[in-house]
Design a protein around this motif. Sequence first.
Motif, PDB file in Angstrom:
ATOM      1  N   ILE A 100      39.963  95.731  71.949  1.00  0.00           N
ATOM      2  CA  ILE A 100      39.399  94.613  71.185  1.00  0.00           C
ATOM      3  C   ILE A 100      39.290  95.052  69.726  1.00  0.00           C
ATOM      4  CG2 ILE A 100      37.323  93.200  70.832  1.00  0.00           C
ATOM      5  CD1 ILE A 100      36.768  93.631  73.894  1.00  0.00           C
TER       6      ILE A 100
ATOM      7  N   VAL B 185      32.821  90.424  74.173  1.00  0.00           N
ATOM      8  CA  VAL B 185      34.171  90.427  74.735  1.00  0.00           C
ATOM      9  C   VAL B 185      34.794  89.056  74.516  1.00  0.00           C
ATOM     10  CG1 VAL B 185      35.514  90.696  76.859  1.00  0.00           C
ATOM     11  CG2 VAL B 185      33.525  92.168  76.438  1.00  0.00           C
TER      12      VAL B 185
ATOM     13  N   SER C 135      36.091  88.638  66.795  1.00  0.00           N
ATOM     14  CA  SER C 135      36.764  89.625  67.635  1.00  0.00           C
ATOM     15  C   SER C 135      37.874  88.963  68.443  1.00  0.00           C
ATOM     16  CB  SER C 135      35.765  90.260  68.601  1.00  0.00           C
ATOM     17  OG  SER C 135      34.833  91.037  67.900  1.00  0.00           O
ATOM     18  N   TYR C 136      38.924  89.755  68.705  1.00  0.00           N
ATOM     19  CA  TYR C 136      40.063  89.286  69.496  1.00  0.00           C
ATOM     20  C   TYR C 136      40.700  90.495  70.178  1.00  0.00           C
ATOM     21  CZ  TYR C 136      42.900  91.179  65.748  1.00  0.00           C
ATOM     22  OH  TYR C 136      43.473  92.037  64.835  1.00  0.00           O
ATOM     23  N   TRP C 137      41.576  90.229  71.129  1.00  0.00           N
ATOM     24  CA  TRP C 137      42.291  91.286  71.851  1.00  0.00           C
ATOM     25  C   TRP C 137      43.499  91.699  71.027  1.00  0.00           C
ATOM     26  CZ3 TRP C 137      40.174  93.396  76.083  1.00  0.00           C
ATOM     27  CH2 TRP C 137      39.226  92.650  76.779  1.00  0.00           C
TER      28      TRP C 137
END
Length: 164
Positions: A79, A115, A130-132
Amino acid sequence: MSSPSPRGSVEGWLASAHPSPVTARSEWGSAARLALIPLGSRFEAVRLPEGIVHGAAGSDALSIVSDRLAQYLCGGPVIHDPGFRRYYALVPPGTAQAWLAPVAECLGEDTYLGVPRADRTEPDEQTLASYWVVPMARPGRLCKAADVLALVMRGDSSADEDES
């Protein structure tokens, strides 16, 4: 009967780490598309400073960083939190107890991690959410602690070279 989508099965596995999986799914459905998941039962996370990751990757270009993280961590999930300039490599439970790299803390029990929803795989320049950067490929597929440690050592030695 159709099989569950990869996104759905990954989200189901991640949500199962929450005391109330329904709450995690609800949080992913909110505007933030981020669920606060307690660490320690299903996974833990190594918090990596952006400088360490960019040093290991030899670049701060997002596509290069993403490719190198996927390569160095064998496709393990990571992440990126651009707002706080950190990356989080998801590792097996118990890693925090043995973690010895002071430049990158391993977060375990009694810690929650924001998450992102499984389909949040692109940065949002406006919100810095946030991001993957390396999406979770399948439920339970985590980074190996040894690979994360090797990445930290590579990035830390690169930072030392830049300072000299």
